[in-house]
Design an enzyme around this catalytic site. Structure first.
Site, PDB file in Angstrom:
ATOM      1  N   ASP A   1     -18.182  -0.262-131.669  1.00  0.00           N
ATOM      2  CA  ASP A   1     -19.652  -0.496-131.482  1.00  0.00           C
ATOM      3  C   ASP A   1     -20.308   0.527-131.873  1.00  0.00           C
ATOM      4  OD1 ASP A   1     -18.953  -3.053-130.161  1.00  0.00           O
ATOM      5  OD2 ASP A   1     -18.567  -1.873-128.140  1.00  0.00           O
TER       6      ASP A   1
ATOM      7  N   SER B   1       0.466  -5.983-120.332  1.00  0.00           N
ATOM      8  CA  SER B   1      -0.207  -4.853-120.715  1.00  0.00           C
ATOM      9  C   SER B   1      -1.427  -4.510-120.298  1.00  0.00           C
ATOM     10  CB  SER B   1      -0.247  -4.809-122.298  1.00  0.00           C
ATOM     11  OG  SER B   1      -1.053  -5.769-122.943  1.00  0.00           O
TER      12      SER B   1
ATOM     13  N   PHE C   1     -21.796  -8.067-118.686  1.00  0.00           N
ATOM     14  CA  PHE C   1     -20.891  -7.583-119.439  1.00  0.00           C
ATOM     15  C   PHE C   1     -20.841  -8.765-120.665  1.00  0.00           C
ATOM     16  CE2 PHE C   1     -16.413  -5.798-120.587  1.00  0.00           C
ATOM     17  CZ  PHE C   1     -17.001  -5.119-121.503  1.00  0.00           C
TER      18      PHE C   1
ATOM     19  N   GLU D   1      -5.258  -2.482-120.120  1.00  0.00           N
ATOM     20  CA  GLU D   1      -6.263  -1.554-120.876  1.00  0.00           C
ATOM     21  C   GLU D   1      -6.961  -0.623-119.789  1.00  0.00           C
ATOM     22  OE1 GLU D   1      -9.011  -2.914-124.087  1.00  0.00           O
ATOM     23  OE2 GLU D   1     -10.676  -2.361-122.468  1.00  0.00           O
TER      24      GLU D   1
ATOM     25  N   HIS E   1      -2.612  -9.555-121.664  1.00  0.00           N
ATOM     26  CA  HIS E   1      -3.123  -8.117-121.552  1.00  0.00           C
ATOM     27  C   HIS E   1      -4.371  -8.208-120.780  1.00  0.00           C
ATOM     28  CE1 HIS E   1      -4.220  -4.226-123.422  1.00  0.00           C
ATOM     29  NE2 HIS E   1      -5.317  -4.655-123.566  1.00  0.00           N
TER      30      HIS E   1
END
Length: 288
Positions: A101, A7, A210, A9, A259
């Site tokens: 967030d 999958s 990140f 994102e 994912h």
């Protein structure tokens, strides 16, 4: 080697150029027949409308199984559930339910007046709707607001008890990080799927920064490896090899689903998937 389910994102676009990038990303990855694709919210819910529009477009025009991100931030309970219901009315019944967030510059998360206090409360309310498949976040390394991994596992168990169907982990850089977390989940009696989140490294400096913001451990050997690769102009080759090796190890350890966090840059994710034996479905090519 068993071929995994995958999958992806995506980010919602915030400009015309970003819209084209998202469309190109989808066209590259859709032929790999993903279980679903998800579309994120920005910090503080800043891309809520963009997320809704992107989800509706991908579902209607691309024929993809789309999961929309939904957070507790900057909205009342009624507003949040109304957004969820609007997704369902558009035919999108898969959600990734997250606390979210805080807005940029706000610091710590604070409960919106009349809003959900946390992800457990959000999951429970969505589950009571009786019409959603609910995925949640999981943290193989301690969440910045958690005391330790044990606290993260306990909180994940509460989300499952509230009605979540699956969890997707934060990304990590070493296979053992996920395997230890999976073992801890098993020991805690969690018997629902916990899917590893995979972050192909398009740019090491950006990925490193990140990771530090997310609380993800950055191994020193990765700094050394990318420093050497940069001297030879082989960063892409290294990134592909490292990501493929990690995914292969996970599959060898019984992981059946992966994912990928694509950052709307599809080539490295595609190359890794091909290396893992995830072949394009010719009936899905050129879906646009």
């Amino acid at each position: 080697m068993t071929t995994p389910d995958v999958s992806f994102e995506f980010f919602p676009p915030q400009s015309l150029e970003a819209s084209f990038r998202l469309w190109d990303t989808v066209n590259v990855l859709a032929p790999l027949a993903p279980r679903f694709v998800s579309v994120t919210y920005g910090a503080g819910g800043t891309t809520r409308d963009l997320t809704r529009d992107a989800v509706a477009t991908l579902h209607k025009h691309m024929g993809l199984n789309v999961a929309a991100h939904l957070t507790c931030v900057n909205a009342t309970k009624d507003e949040t559930l109304a957004i969820a219901d609007s997704f369902a009315e558009a035919g999108v019944t898969e959600l990734v339910a997250l606390r979210g967030d805080p807005p940029k510059g706000q610091g710590a998360f604070s409960v919106h007046p009349g809003g959900f206090a946390n992800s457990v409360d959000l999951v429970q309310a969505l589950a009571e709707r009786g019409k959603f498949t609910i995925r949640v976040g999981a943290y193989p390394e301690p969440h910045p607001d958690a005391a330790d991994t044990a606290a993260d596992v306990a909180w994940l168990k509460r989300k499952f008890q509230a009605g979540a169907d699956e969890a997707i982990t934060q990304f990590f850089f070493e296979t053992d990080t996920f395997l230890r977390f999976r073992d801890a989940c098993d020991k805690a009696g969690i018997d629902k799927p916990v899917i590893p989140g995979i972050f192909p490294i398009e740019n090491w400096k950006g990925a490193r920064n990140f990771a530090l913001r997310c609380g993800t451990d950055v191994p020193a050997w990765l700094d050394d490896a990318f420093e050497k690769a940069a001297r030879d102009g082989r960063e892409d080759l290294l990134a592909t090899a490292l990501c493929t090796e990690m995914c292969s190890k996970l599959i060898a350890e019984g992981v059946e689903t992966l994912h990928f966090y694509t950052l709307n840059r599809p080539e490295l994710t595609r190359d890794v998937c091909h290396a893992l034996g995830v072949a394009p479905d010719v009936t899905l090519e050129n879906v646009a």
